[in-house]
Design an enzyme around this catalytic site. Structure first.
Site, PDB file in Angstrom:
ATOM      1  N   ASP A  89       0.844  -1.197   0.000  1.00  0.00           N
ATOM      2  CA  ASP A  89       0.000   0.000   0.000  1.00  0.00           C
ATOM      3  C   ASP A  89       0.883   1.251   0.000  1.00  0.00           C
ATOM      4  O   ASP A  89       2.065   1.185   0.363  1.00  0.00           O
ATOM      5  CB  ASP A  89      -0.897  -0.014   1.251  1.00  0.00           C
ATOM      6  CG  ASP A  89      -2.128   0.876   1.116  1.00  0.00           C
ATOM      7  OD1 ASP A  89      -2.194   1.666   0.161  1.00  0.00           O
ATOM      8  OD2 ASP A  89      -3.020   0.783   1.980  1.00  0.00           O
ATOM      9  N   ALA A  91       1.363   5.463   1.295  1.00  0.00           N
ATOM     10  CA  ALA A  91       1.226   6.169   2.576  1.00  0.00           C
ATOM     11  C   ALA A  91       1.309   7.665   2.314  1.00  0.00           C
ATOM     12  O   ALA A  91       1.850   8.098   1.296  1.00  0.00           O
ATOM     13  CB  ALA A  91       2.326   5.745   3.541  1.00  0.00           C
ATOM     14  N   LYS A 102      -1.960   7.454   7.043  1.00  0.00           N
ATOM     15  CA  LYS A 102      -2.636   7.019   5.838  1.00  0.00           C
ATOM     16  C   LYS A 102      -4.073   7.534   5.839  1.00  0.00           C
ATOM     17  O   LYS A 102      -4.579   7.944   6.864  1.00  0.00           O
ATOM     18  CB  LYS A 102      -2.654   5.482   5.765  1.00  0.00           C
ATOM     19  CG  LYS A 102      -1.308   4.920   5.308  1.00  0.00           C
ATOM     20  CD  LYS A 102      -1.351   3.422   5.066  1.00  0.00           C
ATOM     21  CE  LYS A 102      -2.430   2.969   4.133  1.00  0.00           C
ATOM     22  NZ  LYS A 102      -2.409   3.600   2.797  1.00  0.00           N
ATOM     23  N   GLY A 105      -6.438   9.158   0.716  1.00  0.00           N
ATOM     24  CA  GLY A 105      -7.370   8.718  -0.333  1.00  0.00           C
ATOM     25  C   GLY A 105      -8.698   8.232   0.221  1.00  0.00           C
ATOM     26  O   GLY A 105      -9.542   7.725  -0.520  1.00  0.00           O
ATOM     27  N   GLU A 111      -7.935  -0.168   4.759  1.00  0.00           N
ATOM     28  CA  GLU A 111      -6.475  -0.330   4.650  1.00  0.00           C
ATOM     29  C   GLU A 111      -5.883  -0.839   5.962  1.00  0.00           C
ATOM     30  O   GLU A 111      -5.001  -1.699   5.971  1.00  0.00           O
ATOM     31  CB  GLU A 111      -5.826   1.004   4.264  1.00  0.00           C
ATOM     32  CG  GLU A 111      -6.119   1.403   2.832  1.00  0.00           C
ATOM     33  CD  GLU A 111      -5.633   2.794   2.475  1.00  0.00           C
ATOM     34  OE1 GLU A 111      -5.413   3.041   1.285  1.00  0.00           O
ATOM     35  OE2 GLU A 111      -5.479   3.638   3.372  1.00  0.00           O
TER      36      GLU A 111
END
Ligand code: 5RP
Length: 262
Positions: A89, A91, A102, A105, A111
Site C-alpha cells: 500500500d 502512505a 494514511k 485517499g 487499509e
C-alpha cells in the site's frame, strides 16, 4: 517507461515495480489504495498475465477492486481470504520507525484492517512522504455520520491534552457535500502539524464515541520501498534493520502504461 511520465509518477512506479518482487506464487495479497498503489496493481496484473503468477487480491477500496479486476487479478473479500501473506500500500507520511499516516485517499479503515490481517506490510512511496516527525499531513479520522459535529468537538477537546502542535479539525468534502467512505462514514482531517507521541494519540483517538478508526498506522509497516526519480530504489526493512539501495532498469511495456484510471 514513457519519457513523458512525471518525475513523481516515475518514482511511484519504481517503488511499485520493486515491491511486487515480494509477491510469491499462490500468495493472498492486500491491495492498497491511491496513485502509488494503483501502479502496484498494474505491475501485479502484468505478472499475472505475462508470467502466470497466481495471486488472490483483497482490495482496500472499490476503486482498487475495479482496477484489479481490469488487469486480471483474482479478487476476493477479506472474509473469504481470512488472512493474508502480504499487503502492499501507499502512505501519506512515514517516519524513521515506519509509523505511518494514511487515509489521504479516504480508504484508511479498510487499509488498516487489511494490513493488520497480513503477515507483512510493504509500503511504497516516493521520497516526499518521508518525515522526521508525523503530522504535517492532516491526520484522517473516520467517524460515523450520526452526531459527527459532537464527535468533532470531542476530538478537538481531546487534542488539548495531546502532544501536538495544531488542533483544527475539518470535515472532508467532496465538492460541497461531505466525503463518504466505502463504509458510508465521514472523514475529519486533523491539522496537527507535528505529532509528538503517535502511538499514544492513535490509542486515545479511538476511545472517542463516533470515531471508527484513525489514519495512524503504528507498528504495522514492516518494509518501505522508496522510489527515486533517477531510477534508484531504496528498501528499508524495520525488522532486519537493513537498508538496501538498488537501481531498477525498466523496459517499457505498453500494457502497463495504458489506461491508468487511478
Ligand atoms: C489512501 C491512502 C494512500 O495510500 C495515501 O493517500 C497515498 O496516496 P498516493 O499514493 O496517491 O500518494 O492512504 O487512503
Amino acid at each position: 517507461m514513457p519519457a513523458d511520465m512525471s518525475p513523481s509518477d516515475r518514482a511511484k512506479f519504481l517503488a511499485a515495480r520493486r515491491a511486487v518482487d515480494y509477491v510469491e506464487d499462490g500468495m493472498r495479497v492486500g491491495l492498497g489504495t491511491g496513485s502509488t498503489a494503483a501502479w502496484m496493481v498494474r505491475c501485479l496484473g502484468d505478472l499475472v498475465r505475462e508470467e502466470g503468477l497466481r495471486v488472490t487480491g483483497v482490495p482496500t477500496s472499490r476503486r482498487t477492486a475495479d482496477l484489479a479486476r481490469q488487469v486480471g487479478i483474482k479478487v476476493v473479500t477479506l472474509e473469504e481470504a481470512k488472512w493474508l501473506d502480504l499487503t502492499i500500500d501507499g502512505a501519506d507520511e512515514y517516519d524513521p520507525n515506519l509509523h505511518l499516516i494514511k487515509g489521504g485517499g479516504g480508504a484508511l479503515l479498510h487499509e488498516k484492517i487489511v494490513a493488520t490481517a497480513s503477515d507483512q506490510m510493504v509500503v511504497i512511496a516516493d521520497i516526499s512522504k518521508q518525515v522526521d516527525k508525523l503530522g504535517a499531513f492532516p491526520l484522517p479520522v473516520e467517524v460515523i455520520p450520526f452526531g459527527w459535529q459532537t464527535t468533532k468537538m470531542l476530538l478537538e477537546e481531546t487534542l488539548i491534552n495531546m502532544d501536538v502542535m495544531g488542533r483544527t479539525c475539518t470535515l472532508r468534502l467532496d465538492m460541497d457535500k461531505p466525503y463518504v467512505t466505502d463504509e458510508g462514514n465521514y472523514i475529519l482531517d486533523l491539522h496537527l502539524r507535528r505529532i509528538g507521541k503517535p502511538g499514544q494519540l492513535a490509542l486515545v483517538l479511538n476511545q472517542i464515541p463516533g470515531v471508527v478508526e484513525n489514519g495512524l498506522f503504528i507498528d504495522i509497516c514492516d518494509v518501505v520501498v522508496i522510489g527515486h526519480q533517477d531510477g534508484r530504489v531504496e528498501v528499508r526493512d524495520i525488522n532486519n534493520g537493513t537498508v538496501k539501495n538498488e537501481q531498477i532498469d525498466i523496459v517499457e511495456d505498453e500494457n502497463l502504461f495504458q489506461d491508468i484510471s487511478d
